[in-house]
Design a protein around this motif. Structure first.
Motif, PDB file in Angstrom:
ATOM      1  N   CYS A 198       0.861  -1.183   0.000  1.00 48.15           N
ATOM      2  CA  CYS A 198       0.000   0.000   0.000  1.00 48.15           C
ATOM      3  C   CYS A 198       0.897   1.233   0.000  1.00 48.15           C
ATOM      4  N   VAL A 199       0.611   2.194  -0.891  1.00 49.26           N
ATOM      5  CA  VAL A 199       1.359   3.448  -0.940  1.00 49.26           C
ATOM      6  C   VAL A 199       0.391   4.591  -1.210  1.00 49.26           C
ATOM      7  N   THR A 200       0.827   5.799  -0.903  1.00 51.30           N
ATOM      8  CA  THR A 200       0.045   7.000  -1.206  1.00 51.30           C
ATOM      9  C   THR A 200       0.617   7.644  -2.456  1.00 51.30           C
ATOM     10  N   ASP A 201      -0.259   7.935  -3.422  1.00 51.81           N
ATOM     11  CA  ASP A 201       0.232   8.489  -4.683  1.00 51.81           C
ATOM     12  C   ASP A 201       0.241  10.013  -4.652  1.00 51.81           C
ATOM     13  N   ASP A 202       0.556  10.636  -5.784  1.00 47.54           N
ATOM     14  CA  ASP A 202       0.702  12.089  -5.831  1.00 47.54           C
ATOM     15  C   ASP A 202      -0.624  12.834  -5.950  1.00 47.54           C
ATOM     16  N   ARG A 203      -1.727  12.111  -5.868  1.00 47.11           N
ATOM     17  CA  ARG A 203      -3.037  12.736  -5.675  1.00 47.11           C
ATOM     18  C   ARG A 203      -3.527  12.489  -4.254  1.00 47.11           C
ATOM     19  N   ASN A 204      -2.597  12.040  -3.408  1.00 49.98           N
ATOM     20  CA  ASN A 204      -2.889  11.768  -1.997  1.00 49.98           C
ATOM     21  C   ASN A 204      -3.951  10.683  -1.833  1.00 49.98           C
ATOM     22  N   ARG A 205      -3.928   9.702  -2.738  1.00 43.77           N
ATOM     23  CA  ARG A 205      -4.817   8.547  -2.669  1.00 43.77           C
ATOM     24  C   ARG A 205      -4.013   7.341  -2.210  1.00 43.77           C
ATOM     25  N   GLU A 206      -4.598   6.515  -1.378  1.00 42.93           N
ATOM     26  CA  GLU A 206      -3.930   5.277  -1.000  1.00 42.93           C
ATOM     27  C   GLU A 206      -4.210   4.221  -2.065  1.00 42.93           C
ATOM     28  N   VAL A 207      -3.151   3.646  -2.587  1.00 41.38           N
ATOM     29  CA  VAL A 207      -3.257   2.597  -3.600  1.00 41.38           C
ATOM     30  C   VAL A 207      -2.738   1.310  -2.980  1.00 41.38           C
ATOM     31  N   CYS A 208      -3.593   0.295  -2.922  1.00 37.84           N
ATOM     32  CA  CYS A 208      -3.223  -0.988  -2.325  1.00 37.84           C
ATOM     33  C   CYS A 208      -3.395  -2.101  -3.356  1.00 37.84           C
TER      34      CYS A 208
END
Length: 291
Positions: free
Chosen positions: A22-32
């Motif tokens: 899980c990481v946070t992208d450059d739109r401040n969304r968590e991507v898992c």
């Protein structure tokens, strides 16, 4: 739309695994992801470079036009351009991770992919640390952290060393030309603007509100920069600089401070920015020597 749903379902469900990144992208969304990515689609040339830099090049199954570095990326299937992706071709390649460009890809196309259940990770580094962090996050998603973390730290260290070397350099009023028609530059918030400042350049259009403002010849003449730096339509094309020679009263022209930096080294937020930054710093040092 039916073909998209069928194509997506044919990819199957991602299986469970011990590691669910899980990481946070450059739109401040968590991507898992349910497991590390194995089939990655990258939708900008810069994202392609970053993904390879993260050690995940062998997992890339789709790129877009102008994804020319590293050379092996040219052999990967293309799914259109960053401004118009062929969604049918992309879905047919069954990616389990799509790397999007925040301001460069059509929002409605990436939203369509998200609505169909595809994991979309948005990137757009805005500073030196952002480049390193993008590599680290991509490496985490692809389970290639050893290589990705090493590349990210090498980039950090190289840029820090360059910044220290030029910390006390005399300022040089500089105009960076990012495009020719329409004439465009960058402001101080742009990554190129930050590199310029690191090299001791004073961006003559740094206070503009837009990251990539449109200007005109008259604006450049009024600013009268000491140095003009440009990319071009190719890695060897210096044609944009020829245009300014019609204005012999410009400081930059009078002092022969018309400098070229290969665009892929300075206009893509990738580890090669270190090489482009070194070239830019060297050019501004030449300008200081011509005073």
């Amino acid at each position: 739309m039916a073909w998209l749903v069928i194509g997506l379902l044919s990819a199957g469900q991602v299986g469970a695994a011990d590691t669910a990144p899980c990481v946070t992208d450059d739109r401040n969304r968590e991507v898992c992801l349910e497991r590390p990515a194995e089939r990655i689609a990258v939708l900008s040339p810069g994202a392609t470079e970053l993904t390879y830099a993260a050690g995940a090049g062998d997992k890339v199954v789709a790129v877009v036009a102008h994804s020319d570095y590293p050379p092996e990326a040219r052999e990967v299937a293309s799914v259109g351009s960053h401004t118009r992706v062929d969604l049918e071709a992309l879905v047919a390649l069954q990616p389990d991770l799509v790397i999007g460009w925040v301001t460069g890809n059509p929002a409605e196309q990436l939203e369509t992919l998200e609505a169909l259940g595809m994991a979309v990770f948005y990137i757009e580094p805005r500073d030196v640390e952002g480049v390193s962090r993008a590599i680290e996050r991509l490496a985490l998603l692809a389970d290639t952290r050893e290589e990705g973390d090493r590349v990210a730290q090498d980039f950090r260290d190289g840029m820090a060393e360059l910044a220290a070397r030029h910390a006390d350099s005399a300022p040089v009023a500089t105009f960076y030309q990012v495009w020719d028609e329409p004439l465009m530059t960058v402001n101080d918030e742009h990554l190129i603007g930050k590199v310029m400042a690191m090299c001791g350049g004073i961006n003559v259009f740094g206070d503009r509100s837009r990251l990539v403002p449109r200007i005109d010849d008259e604006s450049v003449l009024a600013a009268d920069p000491e140095a003009i730096v440009a990319g071009g339509m190719g890695e060897e094309s210096r044609d944009w600089l020829t245009h300014w020679q019609q204005y012999p009263t410009l400081q930059a022209v009078a002092r022969d401070n018309l400098f070229f930096v290969p665009p892929s080294l300075i206009q893509r937020p990738t580890p090669r920015l270190l090489e482009g930054s070194r070239i830019l710093c060297e050019k501004l040092e030449v300008a200081r020597g011509r005073r």
